[in-house]
Write an enzyme that holds these catalytic residues in place. Structure first.
Site, mmCIF file in Angstrom:
data_model
loop_
_atom_site.group_PDB
_atom_site.id
_atom_site.type_symbol
_atom_site.label_atom_id
_atom_site.label_comp_id
_atom_site.label_asym_id
_atom_site.label_seq_id
_atom_site.Cartn_x
_atom_site.Cartn_y
_atom_site.Cartn_z
ATOM 1 N N PRO A 1 0.772 -1.296 0.033
ATOM 2 C CA PRO A 1 -0.118 -0.046 0.010
ATOM 3 C C PRO A 1 0.882 1.328 0.200
ATOM 4 C CG PRO A 1 0.024 -0.895 2.306
ATOM 5 C CD PRO A 1 0.749 -1.902 1.334
ATOM 6 N N SER B 1 -3.958 1.275 -0.212
ATOM 7 C CA SER B 1 -4.005 2.136 1.045
ATOM 8 C C SER B 1 -5.261 2.626 1.146
ATOM 9 C CB SER B 1 -2.954 3.117 0.736
ATOM 10 O OG SER B 1 -2.851 3.943 1.592
ATOM 11 N N GLN C 1 -5.599 -1.819 3.001
ATOM 12 C CA GLN C 1 -4.674 -1.616 4.214
ATOM 13 C C GLN C 1 -5.540 -0.556 4.858
ATOM 14 O OE1 GLN C 1 -2.731 1.684 3.927
ATOM 15 N NE2 GLN C 1 -2.762 1.492 6.095
ATOM 16 N N TYR D 1 -6.091 2.396 7.760
ATOM 17 C CA TYR D 1 -5.645 3.275 8.778
ATOM 18 C C TYR D 1 -6.907 3.783 9.546
ATOM 19 C CZ TYR D 1 -0.871 4.472 6.893
ATOM 20 O OH TYR D 1 0.376 4.426 6.616
ATOM 21 N N THR E 1 -2.126 -1.531 9.521
ATOM 22 C CA THR E 1 -0.837 -1.003 9.640
ATOM 23 C C THR E 1 -0.599 -0.582 10.824
ATOM 24 O OG1 THR E 1 -0.608 -0.392 7.424
ATOM 25 C CG2 THR E 1 0.767 0.645 8.887
ATOM 26 N N LYS F 1 0.596 -5.444 9.592
ATOM 27 C CA LYS F 1 1.723 -4.762 8.637
ATOM 28 C C LYS F 1 2.453 -4.057 9.597
ATOM 29 C CE LYS F 1 2.851 -2.327 4.332
ATOM 30 N NZ LYS F 1 3.227 -0.899 4.894
ATOM 31 N N SER G 1 7.894 -5.543 8.411
ATOM 32 C CA SER G 1 7.981 -4.318 7.718
ATOM 33 C C SER G 1 8.384 -3.080 8.421
ATOM 34 C CB SER G 1 6.645 -4.009 6.941
ATOM 35 O OG SER G 1 6.590 -2.851 6.326
ATOM 36 N N HIS H 1 7.941 -0.126 6.971
ATOM 37 C CA HIS H 1 7.376 0.927 6.248
ATOM 38 C C HIS H 1 8.205 1.524 5.185
ATOM 39 C CE1 HIS H 1 3.579 3.446 6.998
ATOM 40 N NE2 HIS H 1 3.934 3.862 5.951
ATOM 41 N N ASP I 1 8.467 -6.898 3.430
ATOM 42 C CA ASP I 1 8.522 -5.645 2.471
ATOM 43 C C ASP I 1 9.727 -4.927 3.085
ATOM 44 O OD1 ASP I 1 7.855 -3.671 4.195
ATOM 45 O OD2 ASP I 1 5.690 -3.617 3.049
ATOM 46 N N GLY J 1 12.980 -2.852 0.757
ATOM 47 C CA GLY J 1 14.382 -2.861 0.018
ATOM 48 C C GLY J 1 14.419 -3.990 -1.011
ATOM 49 N N ILE J 2 13.245 -4.586 -1.449
ATOM 50 C CA ILE J 2 13.301 -5.909 -2.428
ATOM 51 C C ILE J 2 13.541 -5.146 -3.760
ATOM 52 C CG2 ILE J 2 11.768 -7.543 -3.573
ATOM 53 C CD1 ILE J 2 12.506 -8.660 -1.093
ATOM 54 N N ARG J 3 14.796 -5.407 -4.295
ATOM 55 C CA ARG J 3 14.909 -4.671 -5.630
ATOM 56 C C ARG J 3 15.310 -6.025 -6.791
ATOM 57 N NH1 ARG J 3 12.747 -1.668 -3.003
ATOM 58 N NH2 ARG J 3 12.916 0.325 -2.322
ATOM 59 N N ARG K 1 8.099 1.216 -3.403
ATOM 60 C CA ARG K 1 8.851 2.383 -4.264
ATOM 61 C C ARG K 1 8.869 1.976 -5.809
ATOM 62 N NH1 ARG K 1 11.545 2.604 0.542
ATOM 63 N NH2 ARG K 1 11.291 4.741 1.725
HETATM 64 C C1 FMN Z 1 5.495 6.768 -1.165
HETATM 65 C C2 FMN Z 1 4.863 5.983 -0.070
HETATM 66 C C3 FMN Z 1 3.685 5.934 0.666
HETATM 67 C C4 FMN Z 1 3.269 4.895 1.488
HETATM 68 N N1 FMN Z 1 2.057 4.820 2.227
HETATM 69 C C5 FMN Z 1 1.555 4.032 2.839
HETATM 70 C C6 FMN Z 1 0.384 3.749 3.380
HETATM 71 O O1 FMN Z 1 -0.501 4.378 2.864
HETATM 72 N N2 FMN Z 1 -0.119 2.810 4.236
HETATM 73 C C7 FMN Z 1 1.063 1.617 4.434
HETATM 74 O O2 FMN Z 1 0.816 0.991 5.251
HETATM 75 N N3 FMN Z 1 2.356 1.922 4.057
HETATM 76 C C8 FMN Z 1 2.716 2.811 3.121
HETATM 77 N N4 FMN Z 1 3.818 2.836 2.753
HETATM 78 C C9 FMN Z 1 4.863 1.837 3.005
HETATM 79 C C10 FMN Z 1 4.821 0.450 2.129
HETATM 80 O O3 FMN Z 1 3.530 0.018 2.057
HETATM 81 C C11 FMN Z 1 5.924 -0.377 1.818
HETATM 82 O O4 FMN Z 1 6.038 -0.762 3.489
HETATM 83 C C12 FMN Z 1 7.366 0.086 1.766
HETATM 84 O O5 FMN Z 1 7.327 0.887 0.777
HETATM 85 C C13 FMN Z 1 8.221 -0.849 1.351
HETATM 86 O O6 FMN Z 1 9.517 -0.484 1.287
HETATM 87 P P1 FMN Z 1 10.000 -0.296 -0.335
HETATM 88 O O7 FMN Z 1 9.668 0.890 -0.834
HETATM 89 O O8 FMN Z 1 11.366 -0.597 -0.390
HETATM 90 O O9 FMN Z 1 9.589 -1.568 -1.389
HETATM 91 C C14 FMN Z 1 4.098 3.930 1.683
HETATM 92 C C15 FMN Z 1 5.496 3.847 1.141
HETATM 93 C C16 FMN Z 1 5.833 4.690 0.167
HETATM 94 C C17 FMN Z 1 7.144 4.509 -0.632
#
Ligand code: FMN
Length: 385
Positions: free
Chosen positions: A80, A109, A130, A132, A158, A251, A273, A275, A306, A308-310, A330
């Site tokens: 999300p 999200s 997801q 909030y 979350t 999460k 996670s 975040h 989740d 850093g998975i690239r 991302r």
């Molecule tokens: C721009 C952005 C917005 C995000 N918004 C939410 C969100 O609304 N709710 C949530 O649970 N996680 C949010 N996340 C966290 C992601 O769900 C996830 O945990 C995280 O991006 C994983 O890492 P990665 O970006 O390295 O893959 C957000 C992440 C990014 C980059």
């Protein structure tokens, strides 16, 4: 780098960087404070090594698996993210479509540009939602009704966001301000394609079901964010378990010693996670804490990861350490910025291809059946074993 020339996810990130104004790119790429946890998420994967099993017939390979009873074509789901609107004017819609086309799950999200019912309608398979929590707890039950009625199959709560993380890049650019500041505006003018796309998004987009959805502006997204009380307590979780019939996922867990209590409350899934390093800085990388959490859960719930998975090899390491599947955040937003639905599709295709090749080279035929011993730690003693 153009999307068509992108051969890995770093290329896609570079393509997005070209497409987006600096401050907008920073919203996506940035993390909390010194971003040590953002770095730890990547560095963590280097501490583990793959141990290829030789002489296995790998001519037939399957990437298909199930998550909480649902089939997915590869063990990679879309996390999300509340920011797709700044990457593309159609925000969640192309993301949902690309996920469905790749036959995987998009976790939608709470923070969306489109009403979430519209996002669900754009999808050809159930999405996960997801949550909030709304500030007034009386709004929780009606919200759960709407989510269930819209067809979302699982609820992902979350738990790492009781307050907003200290993202200093965003504070410096003041991008979440009600009015766009001059420096951000100037950056926008240097990215005319993005600026035109963003302005068109302000007008309203035609929905696949006919009619028009009115996308929210960045301002009202901000309002949604600020109006939400994100803190979830054990009693909230118990309440959600009582009221939500489908699979319940938490999460944001980063410690093994709290896992059993989550199982006792009745959660079906746990996403390890932090975040993406956007909340508390100074937390470990997710891959570092995965195995202890998997051991504590002991098959009483599915564990996901989740952060850093690239690379396909990252996915394989996470599965070797006991994750059922992983999620990416991302990378698909970069794909969305660089090429809309095709960009998100490209990200999934690259990861799929890398994972498939990594499986063959490691002697893994079925992703549903990854042995723990294909992953070792980088400690010299282990490598020499
Ligand atoms: C721009 C952005 C917005 C995000 N918004 C939410 C969100 O609304 N709710 C949530 O649970 N996680 C949010 N996340 C966290 C992601 O769900 C996830 O945990 C995280 O991006 C994983 O890492 P990665 O970006 O390295 O893959 C957000 C992440 C990014 C980059």
């Amino acid at each position: 780098v153009l999307l068509t020339n992108a051969i890995n996810l770093d290329d896609i990130e570079r393509a997005a960087r070209r497409q987006l104004p600096r401050a907008v790119f920073d919203v996506i790429q940035g993390g909390a404070e010194d971003e040590t946890t953002v770095a730890a998420n990547r560095a963590g994967f280097d501490r583990f090594v793959l141990r290829p099993r030789p002489l296995v017939d790998v001519s037939q390979r399957s990437l298909r698996t199930t998550v909480l009873g649902e089939q997915i074509a590869l063990p990679v789901m879309l996390a999300p993210t509340g920011a797709s609107r700044i990457a593309h004017r159609h925000a969640e819609l192309p993301v949902a479509r690309a996920a469905c086309a790749a036959d995987t799950i998009y976790v939608q999200s709470t923070v969306t540009a489109y009403p979430f019912e519209d996002v669900a309608r754009a999808a050809s398979r159930p999405l996960w939602f997801q949550l909030y929590l709304p500030p007034d707890r009386r709004d929780v039950d009606p919200l759960l009704h709407r989510v269930a009625a819209a067809g979302y199959s699982a609820l992902v709560v979350t738990i790492d966001t009781p307050v907003f993380g200290n993202r200093e890049r965003d504070r410096r650019s003041d991008i979440l301000a009600t009015r766009v500041r001059v420096p951000v505006l100037m950056q926008g003018l240097q990215r005319p394609r993005w600026a035109v796309d963003y302005m068109r998004g302000q007008i309203g987009a035609r929905m696949p079901t006919g009619g028009r959805a009115k996308p929210m502006s960045q301002t009202s997204t901000r309002k949604t964010v600020l109006a939400s009380t994100f803190g979830v307590t054990w009693s909230d979780l118990e309440h959600l378990r009582e009221r939500w019939d489908g699979p319940l996922v938490v999460k944001g867990l980063m410690r093994a010693d709290e896992a059993r209590r989550l199982i006792d409350v009745g959660v079906d899934g746990i996403v390890v996670s932090n975040h993406g390093g956007r909340q508390l800085d100074g937390v470990a990388g997710t891959i570092d804490v995965l195995r202890p959490i998997v051991d504590a859960v002991a098959n009483d719930a599915e564990v996901f990861l989740d952060g850093g998975i690239r690379r396909g090899t990252d996915v394989l390491k996470a599965l070797g350490l006991g994750a059922r599947a992983v999620l990416i955040g991302r990378p698909y937003l970069y794909g969305l910025a660089a090429g809309g639905e095709a960009g998100v599709a490209r990200v999934l295709a690259i990861l799929r291809d890398e994972l498939d090749r990594a499986m063959a080279l490691t002697g893994v035929c079925d992703i549903d059946d990854v042995a723990h011993d294909i992953v070792g730690s980088r400690a010299p003693a282990d490598i020499l074993r």
